[in-house]
Design a protein around this motif. Structure first.
Motif, PDB file in Angstrom:
ATOM      1  N   GLY A  74     -10.615   8.451  89.616  1.00  0.00           N
ATOM      2  CA  GLY A  74     -11.553   9.234  88.818  1.00  0.00           C
ATOM      3  C   GLY A  74     -10.839  10.315  88.028  1.00  0.00           C
ATOM      4  O   GLY A  74     -11.175  10.583  86.869  1.00  0.00           O
ATOM      5  N   LEU A  75      -9.826  10.930  88.644  1.00  0.00           N
ATOM      6  CA  LEU A  75      -9.085  11.989  87.958  1.00  0.00           C
ATOM      7  C   LEU A  75      -8.308  11.415  86.771  1.00  0.00           C
ATOM      8  O   LEU A  75      -8.221  12.050  85.717  1.00  0.00           O
ATOM      9  CB  LEU A  75      -8.128  12.694  88.919  1.00  0.00           C
ATOM     10  N   ASP A  76      -7.766  10.212  86.956  1.00  0.00           N
ATOM     11  CA  ASP A  76      -7.057   9.568  85.839  1.00  0.00           C
ATOM     12  C   ASP A  76      -8.005   9.351  84.666  1.00  0.00           C
ATOM     13  O   ASP A  76      -7.662   9.607  83.515  1.00  0.00           O
ATOM     14  CB  ASP A  76      -6.489   8.214  86.273  1.00  0.00           C
ATOM     15  N   ALA A  77      -9.204   8.882  84.984  1.00  0.00           N
ATOM     16  CA  ALA A  77     -10.179   8.637  83.926  1.00  0.00           C
ATOM     17  C   ALA A  77     -10.589   9.948  83.269  1.00  0.00           C
ATOM     18  O   ALA A  77     -10.699  10.045  82.043  1.00  0.00           O
ATOM     19  CB  ALA A  77     -11.404   7.928  84.505  1.00  0.00           C
ATOM     20  N   LEU A  78     -10.759  10.976  84.092  1.00  0.00           N
ATOM     21  CA  LEU A  78     -11.183  12.274  83.592  1.00  0.00           C
ATOM     22  C   LEU A  78     -10.144  12.878  82.648  1.00  0.00           C
ATOM     23  O   LEU A  78     -10.478  13.592  81.700  1.00  0.00           O
ATOM     24  CB  LEU A  78     -11.424  13.220  84.773  1.00  0.00           C
ATOM     25  N   ALA A  79      -8.878  12.540  82.919  1.00  0.00           N
ATOM     26  CA  ALA A  79      -7.805  13.080  82.086  1.00  0.00           C
ATOM     27  C   ALA A  79      -7.944  12.618  80.644  1.00  0.00           C
ATOM     28  O   ALA A  79      -7.443  13.256  79.720  1.00  0.00           O
ATOM     29  CB  ALA A  79      -6.441  12.669  82.643  1.00  0.00           C
ATOM     30  N   LEU A  80      -8.634  11.502  80.440  1.00  0.00           N
ATOM     31  CA  LEU A  80      -8.806  10.970  79.091  1.00  0.00           C
ATOM     32  C   LEU A  80      -9.956  11.653  78.363  1.00  0.00           C
ATOM     33  O   LEU A  80     -10.215  11.384  77.198  1.00  0.00           O
ATOM     34  CB  LEU A  80      -9.071   9.467  79.154  1.00  0.00           C
ATOM     35  N   GLY A  81     -10.663  12.476  79.083  1.00  0.00           N
ATOM     36  CA  GLY A  81     -11.815  13.141  78.473  1.00  0.00           C
ATOM     37  C   GLY A  81     -13.086  12.719  79.165  1.00  0.00           C
ATOM     38  O   GLY A  81     -13.169  11.606  79.716  1.00  0.00           O
ATOM     39  N   GLU A  82     -14.054  13.588  79.135  1.00  0.00           N
ATOM     40  CA  GLU A  82     -15.271  13.355  79.887  1.00  0.00           C
ATOM     41  C   GLU A  82     -16.011  12.102  79.391  1.00  0.00           C
ATOM     42  O   GLU A  82     -16.469  11.280  80.176  1.00  0.00           O
ATOM     43  CB  GLU A  82     -16.175  14.571  79.762  1.00  0.00           C
ATOM     44  N   ASP A  83     -16.076  11.982  78.064  1.00  0.00           N
ATOM     45  CA  ASP A  83     -16.822  10.855  77.494  1.00  0.00           C
ATOM     46  C   ASP A  83     -16.160   9.528  77.826  1.00  0.00           C
ATOM     47  O   ASP A  83     -16.822   8.562  78.202  1.00  0.00           O
ATOM     48  CB  ASP A  83     -16.945  11.025  75.981  1.00  0.00           C
ATOM     49  N   ILE A 136      -9.603  18.209  87.871  1.00  0.00           N
ATOM     50  CA  ILE A 136     -11.039  18.260  87.585  1.00  0.00           C
ATOM     51  C   ILE A 136     -11.365  19.310  86.541  1.00  0.00           C
ATOM     52  O   ILE A 136     -12.330  19.175  85.806  1.00  0.00           O
ATOM     53  CB  ILE A 136     -11.925  18.462  88.850  1.00  0.00           C
ATOM     54  N   ALA A 137     -10.547  20.367  86.455  1.00  0.00           N
ATOM     55  CA  ALA A 137     -10.798  21.368  85.417  1.00  0.00           C
ATOM     56  C   ALA A 137     -10.115  20.953  84.111  1.00  0.00           C
ATOM     57  O   ALA A 137     -10.333  21.573  83.092  1.00  0.00           O
ATOM     58  CB  ALA A 137     -10.305  22.736  85.859  1.00  0.00           C
ATOM     59  N   ARG A 138      -9.312  19.919  84.156  1.00  0.00           N
ATOM     60  CA  ARG A 138      -8.497  19.494  83.013  1.00  0.00           C
ATOM     61  C   ARG A 138      -7.778  20.691  82.423  1.00  0.00           C
ATOM     62  O   ARG A 138      -7.850  20.960  81.240  1.00  0.00           O
ATOM     63  CB  ARG A 138      -9.364  18.819  81.955  1.00  0.00           C
ATOM     64  N   ASN A 139      -7.114  21.415  83.294  1.00  0.00           N
ATOM     65  CA  ASN A 139      -6.562  22.686  82.886  1.00  0.00           C
ATOM     66  C   ASN A 139      -5.250  22.943  83.617  1.00  0.00           C
ATOM     67  O   ASN A 139      -5.205  22.892  84.842  1.00  0.00           O
ATOM     68  CB  ASN A 139      -7.569  23.777  83.257  1.00  0.00           C
TER      69      ASN A 139
END
Lengths: 332, 361
Positions: free
Chosen positions: A214-223, A82-85
């Motif tokens: 959702g995390l997989d999608a988030l890994a691609l960037g927020e947009d 979730i922090a993409r970090n």
């Protein structure tokens, strides 16, 4: 179907490693017990000294290690997602310290001395700390970068340590109970703890698995995630809640154990790729492997005394962090 | 370098804006006017705080009586002021000044306010070795300071070695420092479980940074050590300017940047470790003091004298509060400095501009 077969094979190997770690945890210690005797004690009972040691001391200890290892590794995976970090970890971000403050508050002021009592305090502490650190890191320009997260964590850590010390200095009676808990260890924990933590673990697990896509999608960037129809805010909130519950219960059960949440997700991603539906179960298997292995090593390095698992994981974790930071410029 | 036939002639420096030239005999040096004023102001403030420190406590002492004790004249309050408060205050002053200068030096070299000794693990290294020794029964202040210094230098060296990769990237340095800080803290906690309860309590208080029960036994060796290091600090104040130059300019001017940097860092680490050995890692003083001082003087460089005064002021005021806030219980002074310092660090992070370096300026 080629990829799933490979992943399944890796997962099988991880499970075998876990079984091995469990067996070692049951067999190694001040009294070395042969694996056959261990199995015998588990399957057929018996009242020999060895059988008693295995059942009364090592089984609960191993079970706590399994649960806490899985909890912390899952929490780390979700936080990194979730922090993409890559350096998000409950210990580094001060979330464990938040849970610690909750526990010391429970011991010193509320007169709570049982795990089911202070786990709630741990949740509140962990939740407040995680919200604070994320808010600090995300504000200002550039968003939540690795360095800002780590520094926000360091700041919150320092603040919370000073709160803890203020409480312990004014309430000397709490120190003796707290200092053994604080170090992060699997030994000397009540065997009832196993029965007490599993519901929390289950809740955390459900929350975390719910946001895997959702995390997989988030890994691609927020947009991109938004474009794919994911509700980014929901993913972050549910995932954050799951990570908080898992950290809180892990810390309440075994004390703050550092670096499991940092190292395990990276290892898991390295072996199964970036799909969170695979990374999460893999982390849940590898977390206990690392924690149990650390615990076993801690039992044998300086006999007759033990090095607590929390110290061992920190010592193993530092080279890992160094390697991670050096390997590529961690997007700073 | 020595093989170069004609050494470059010394360039007469042009007096920069805002500086005055002060001549003492044949020597002349530049004085930053604003910095001098700030130092004066801080000095006055510090003197007032010290007087308040001596007067306020479990029992109130008239300022006149307190001054009498300090000046060595007979007074009825000799015991309270001279035996209890004064030595403790001196330790606080020295520790604060040492942390202020140490932070200033390390921040200068790292060109990053976040690279202070308590964040990158130097204080934790000093703590780990000291608490370890305490749990094994070493309580002598003849030994502990040396262990602190060794621990601090070892931690700094480790972080430096592991963060070095064809250069010292600020973000990498800070991240690895934080990692080592966590690991060293867990080692310290390990030692605490080994000792008996009393040692653990002593170590717990020491680890947060406390002046409680500190006296001449700590003040004397501390003052002596700092006195010995004073010439180095004077050297550092001059050398600091060359470090601000970029590598090419410095090389062109014949400054051996690598050595100067190493010297400055070493001095900073030694100062931080010595201070840690006397009072424990008093959090955030090394981070705060130089930054506040620099903002007040508005100089490009961190003003070391003002940093020292600021550090001393922070510690003396924080300890005064720590003694009185929850009286009769005394808090460790580190609790107070952390309560002020952590929000400041948070503010630094939030408003940081150059996120790429993890730095702010």
């Amino acid at each position: 179907m080629r990829v799933p077969v490979r992943r399944a094979a890796v997962m099988m190997a991880a499970v075998v490693a876990l079984l091995l770690a469990v067996l070692l945890s049951l067999a190694v210690g001040a009294r070395a017990i042969a694996p056959t005797t261990v199995l015998d004690a588990l399957l057929h009972g018996g009242h020999s000294d060895s059988a008693e040691v295995v059942r009364e001391m090592r089984v609960p200890r191993t079970a706590i290690g399994l649960m806490v290892g899985a909890a912390l590794a899952l929490a780390g995976t979700v936080l990194q997602g979730i922090a993409r970090n890559p350096i998000a970890d409950p210990g580094i971000l001060g979330i464990s310290q938040g849970a610690s403050v909750g526990v010391v508050t429970a011991i010193a002021f509320a007169g709570v001395h049982t795990l089911t009592g202070y786990v709630w305090y741990a949740f509140v502490g962990a939740g407040l700390a995680s919200v604070a650190v994320y808010a600090i890191a995300a504000s200002g320009r550039g968003g939540a970068s690795a360095v800002k997260l780590a520094l926000g964590g360091a700041a919150i850590n320092a603040l919370l340590v000073s709160v803890t010390t203020a409480i312990l200095t004014t309430k000397a009676s709490a120190l003796d109970e707290f200092r053994f808990w604080q170090v992060g260890s699997l030994s000397g924990r009540d065997s009832e703890i196993v029965g007490q933590i599993w519901p929390f673990l289950l809740v955390g697990l459900v929350l975390v698995l719910a946001v895997a896509r959702g995390l997989d999608a988030l890994a691609l960037g927020e947009d991109v995630a938004k474009g794919l129809g994911q509700n980014v805010a929901t993913v972050r909130i549910v995932g954050g809640l799951g990570a908080t519950v898992l950290t809180g219960v892990g810390v309440a059960a075994a004390g703050p154990i550092a670096f499991i949440g940092l190292a395990v997700p990276h290892i898991a991603r390295a072996v199964v790729g970036s799909d969170h539906r695979w990374v999460l179960p893999m982390a849940a298997v590898l977390g206990p492997v690392m924690l149990l292995a650390s615990d076993v090593v801690g039992r044998v390095v300086f006999p007759p005394s033990e090095v607590p698992a929390g110290v061992m994981t920190a010592l193993i974790g530092v080279p890992f962090l160094v390697a991670l930071v050096r390997r590529k410029a961690v997007a700073a | 370098m020595s093989s170069v036939p004609c050494a470059p002639r010394r360039i007469r420096p042009i007096r920069p804006v805002g500086y005055a030239v002060v001549r003492v005999g044949r020597a002349a040096f530049l004085l930053h006017r604003r910095a001098a004023l700030v130092a004066l102001g801080l000095g006055v403030l510090l003197a007032a705080s010290c007087l308040a420190y001596l007067c306020v406590g479990e029992s109130y002492v008239q300022p006149v009586e307190a001054l009498k004790v300090v000046l060595g004249q007979p007074s009825a309050d000799e015991l309270v002021v001279g035996t209890l408060r004064e030595p403790r205050m001196v330790v606080g002053l020295l520790v604060g000044a040492a942390f202020g200068v140490a932070g200033g030096l390390i921040q200068t070299v790292a060109r990053n306010p976040l690279a202070s000794p308590d964040i990158i693990g130097i204080s934790h290294g000093a703590s780990a070795l000291t608490v370890g020794a305490m749990t094994f029964g070493v309580t002598s202040y003849a030994v502990l300071p040396y262990l602190s210094v060794i621990g601090g230098i070892a931690a700094a060296a480790l972080v430096y070695v592991f963060a070095w990769r064809g250069g010292l990237h600020a973000a990498r340095f800070v991240l690895i420092g934080i990692g080592f800080a966590i690991a060293l803290r867990s080692v310290t906690t390990l030692f605490m479980t080994k000792g008996d309860y009393l040692v653990a309590q002593q170590a717990q208080i020491w680890m947060t940074g406390s002046l409680n029960g500190r006296g001449w036994a700590e003040a004397d060796p501390l003052a002596l050590t700092l006195l010995v290091l004073l010439p180095c600090v004077f050297w550092a104040a001059r050398a600091q300017r060359s470090v601000a130059l970029d590598d090419d300019t410095a090389t062109a001017l014949g400054v051996r940047l690598g050595r100067v940097r190493l010297g400055l860092v070493l001095l900073g680490v030694v100062l931080a470790s010595v201070a840690t050995s006397a009072a424990g890692p008093v959090d955030f003083v090394a981070l705060l003091a130089p930054q506040i001082a620099r903002r007040m003087t508005r100089t490009a460089q961190i003003p070391l004298l003002c940093s020292a005064l600021m550090g001393a002021l922070i510690v003396v005021l924080a300890d005064l509060l720590a003694r009185r806030l929850f009286s009769p219980t005394e808090l460790p002074v580190g609790v107070l400095t952390a309560a002020v310092g952590a929000p400041y660090l948070i503010w630094l992070i939030v408003r940081s501009r150059s996120v790429r370096n993890g730095g702010t300026s």
